[in-house]
Design an enzyme around this catalytic site. Structure first.
Site, short mmCIF file in Angstrom:
data_model
loop_
_atom_site.label_atom_id
_atom_site.label_comp_id
_atom_site.label_asym_id
_atom_site.label_seq_id
_atom_site.Cartn_x
_atom_site.Cartn_y
_atom_site.Cartn_z
N ASP A 153 0.85 -1.19 0.00
CA ASP A 153 0.00 0.00 0.00
C ASP A 153 0.89 1.24 0.00
O ASP A 153 2.00 1.21 0.52
CB ASP A 153 -0.93 0.02 1.22
CG ASP A 153 -2.15 0.92 1.00
OD1 ASP A 153 -3.24 0.39 0.74
OD2 ASP A 153 -2.00 2.17 1.06
N LYS A 173 -11.08 2.95 -15.19
CA LYS A 173 -11.66 1.65 -14.81
C LYS A 173 -12.14 0.90 -16.06
O LYS A 173 -12.01 -0.33 -16.13
CB LYS A 173 -12.79 1.85 -13.81
CG LYS A 173 -12.31 2.36 -12.45
CD LYS A 173 -11.37 1.37 -11.77
CE LYS A 173 -11.04 1.79 -10.35
NZ LYS A 173 -10.23 0.79 -9.63
N THR A 233 -17.49 1.92 2.02
CA THR A 233 -16.17 2.17 2.63
C THR A 233 -16.08 3.66 2.91
O THR A 233 -16.86 4.46 2.40
CB THR A 233 -15.02 1.75 1.68
OG1 THR A 233 -15.04 2.59 0.52
CG2 THR A 233 -15.12 0.29 1.26
N TYR A 293 -11.80 8.69 -13.33
CA TYR A 293 -12.09 7.41 -12.67
C TYR A 293 -12.75 6.43 -13.64
O TYR A 293 -12.30 5.30 -13.81
CB TYR A 293 -12.99 7.65 -11.44
CG TYR A 293 -13.22 6.40 -10.62
CD1 TYR A 293 -12.25 5.94 -9.74
CD2 TYR A 293 -14.41 5.68 -10.72
CE1 TYR A 293 -12.45 4.80 -8.99
CE2 TYR A 293 -14.62 4.53 -9.97
CZ TYR A 293 -13.64 4.10 -9.10
OH TYR A 293 -13.85 2.95 -8.35
N VAL A 305 2.22 2.36 -6.60
CA VAL A 305 2.13 1.57 -7.84
C VAL A 305 2.37 2.40 -9.10
O VAL A 305 2.49 1.83 -10.18
CB VAL A 305 0.77 0.81 -7.96
CG1 VAL A 305 0.60 -0.21 -6.85
CG2 VAL A 305 -0.40 1.78 -8.03
N1 LIG Z 1 -15.86 1.41 -2.48
C1 LIG Z 1 -16.53 1.38 -3.60
O1 LIG Z 1 -17.74 1.72 -3.66
C2 LIG Z 1 -15.90 0.91 -4.87
C3 LIG Z 1 -16.71 0.69 -6.00
C4 LIG Z 1 -16.12 0.26 -7.17
C5 LIG Z 1 -14.75 0.04 -7.22
N2 LIG Z 1 -13.99 0.26 -6.11
C6 LIG Z 1 -12.55 0.03 -6.21
O2 LIG Z 1 -12.13 -0.80 -5.15
C7 LIG Z 1 -10.80 -0.48 -4.80
C8 LIG Z 1 -10.70 -0.24 -3.30
O3 LIG Z 1 -11.58 0.77 -2.90
P1 LIG Z 1 -11.84 1.11 -1.35
O4 LIG Z 1 -13.19 1.70 -1.27
O5 LIG Z 1 -11.45 -0.04 -0.50
O6 LIG Z 1 -10.81 2.32 -1.15
P2 LIG Z 1 -9.67 2.57 -0.07
O7 LIG Z 1 -9.30 4.02 -0.19
O8 LIG Z 1 -10.09 2.06 1.29
O9 LIG Z 1 -8.45 1.67 -0.60
C9 LIG Z 1 -7.60 2.08 -1.62
C10 LIG Z 1 -6.18 1.86 -1.14
O10 LIG Z 1 -5.28 2.14 -2.22
C11 LIG Z 1 -4.17 2.79 -1.67
N3 LIG Z 1 -3.47 3.57 -2.71
C12 LIG Z 1 -3.84 4.77 -3.25
N4 LIG Z 1 -2.93 5.18 -4.13
C13 LIG Z 1 -1.97 4.21 -4.17
C14 LIG Z 1 -0.76 4.06 -4.88
N5 LIG Z 1 -0.32 5.03 -5.72
N6 LIG Z 1 -0.01 2.95 -4.68
C15 LIG Z 1 -0.43 1.99 -3.81
N7 LIG Z 1 -1.56 2.08 -3.08
C16 LIG Z 1 -2.31 3.18 -3.28
C17 LIG Z 1 -4.71 3.67 -0.57
O11 LIG Z 1 -3.70 4.04 0.38
C18 LIG Z 1 -5.79 2.78 0.02
O12 LIG Z 1 -5.31 2.02 1.11
C19 LIG Z 1 -10.40 0.71 -5.67
O13 LIG Z 1 -9.74 0.23 -6.82
C20 LIG Z 1 -11.73 1.31 -6.05
O14 LIG Z 1 -11.67 2.04 -7.26
C21 LIG Z 1 -14.52 0.69 -4.95
#
Ligand SMILES: NC(=O)c1ccc[n+]([C@@H]2O[C@H](COP(=O)([O-])OP(=O)(O)OC[C@H]3O[C@@H](n4cnc5c(N)ncnc54)[C@H](O)[C@@H]3O)[C@@H](O)[C@H]2O)c1
Length: 268
Positions: free
Chosen positions: A40, A163, A194, A159, A67
């Site tokens: 992370d 995606k 979340t 976004y 990343v």
């Molecule tokens: N929560 C939702 O409703 C939802 C819906 C569709 C897709 N998603 C996708 O699910 C995934 C997780 O979402 P979440 O809600 O758990 O969010 P979150 O913010 O809790 O988790 C994302 C994590 O990615 C890390 N991160 C950010 N930039 C980074 C980088 N450059 N290198 C490494 N790590 C990095 C952050 O520190 C964080 O811990 C994401 O890809 C998001 O787009 C989430």
């Protein structure tokens, strides 16, 4: 079914593993027998997830990784190899938060940041991970996309675009690496409750009320429901599944209507 050994012998590297969906995936994969490497941007969050895995009896290590940085991606894969001597599963969860805006209000830096984390990040992790997965005899790549990669919404071009591209990238990964016995699939979550997703509407309670009715099932999803899909894709239960996207979205994309206060669907 006893799932305790479904992923025995696997080693999974999870980027964005410190976030809520990433943590749920780490805990589920570990519960099914996989060793876990949590990556992370925030090393402390990565450590916290690894501690949770260890606390439930699993094996885990943690590393800070951005990343969008090729050297950091390469180092995270090397760290996984050093930790558990092989790599079978790569879960690309990391995504960055970009403010809402249009082409006129968004900066080029914001656009480029979305591309470099959400899309190039997955490319880089695969670039460095695939040789080790091939050496392990194959494996599974799981890219976390979004329901918004299937349907664009206004003011969220970076976004939605990244995606959608991630879903397409995954299809090509699957084609390129089928001969290596590496399967590649994406998961498109619906609105998952979340902190990150709820911030836009002012917290989880409000998000439940506002975003729940956008799903056929009339509620937001939970991180554990995405983790269940990831565990399936990592497992031999998905041995004939590659190049596809699994919508775990409570019917968000299918739903062309709205929910009444009584929870009935109204079309149009
Ligand atoms: N929560 C939702 O409703 C939802 C819906 C569709 C897709 N998603 C996708 O699910 C995934 C997780 O979402 P979440 O809600 O758990 O969010 P979150 O913010 O809790 O988790 C994302 C994590 O990615 C890390 N991160 C950010 N930039 C980074 C980088 N450059 N290198 C490494 N790590 C990095 C952050 O520190 C964080 O811990 C994401 O890809 C998001 O787009 C989430």
């Amino acid at each position: 079914m006893n799932l305790a050994h479904r992923l025995q012998g696997q080693v999974a590297l999870i980027t964005g593993g410190g976030g809520e969906i990433g943590t749920a995936i780490a805990l589920r994969l570990a519960a099914e027998g996989s060793a876990i490497v949590v990556g992370d941007l925030d090393p402390q969050k990565a450590e916290e997830t690894a501690h949770k895995v260890i606390a439930q009896g699993g094996r885990a290590t943690a590393i800070g990784v951005d990343v969008s940085d090729p050297a950091a991606c390469e180092a995270s894969v090397a760290f996984a190899m050093q930790s558990f001597q092989k790599l079978t599963t790569l879960v690309n969860v990391a995504a960055t938060i970009i403010p809402d805006g249009t082409v006129e209000t968004l900066t080029l830096e914001q656009w480029n940041k979305a591309l470099s984390v959400n899309l190039t990040g997955a490319f880089l992790m695969c670039k460095y991970g695939v040789p080790h997965m091939r050496a392990a005899g194959g494996g599974s790549i799981i890219n976390i996309a979004s329901q918004l990669g299937h349907m664009g919404v206004q003011h969220r071009a970076p976004y939605c675009t990244t995606k959608a591209a991630l879903i397409f990238f995954t299809q090509i990964l699957a084609q390129d690496h089928a001969p290596d016995n590496i399967r590649a699939n994406s998961i498109s979550p619906g609105f998952i409750l979340t902190e990150r997703s709820s911030k836009r509407v002012g917290g989880k309670d409000k998000a439940r009320v506002i975003n729940g009715p956008r799903h056929l099932l009339n509620r937001p999803g939970e991180p554990e429901e995405i983790a269940a899909g990831a565990a399936y894709l990592a497992s031999s239960d998905a041995s004939f599944v590659t190049g596809t996207d699994i919508l775990i979205d409570g019917g968000y994309v299918t739903f062309k209507g709205r929910m009444t206060a009584e929870g009935k669907t109204v079309m149009g």
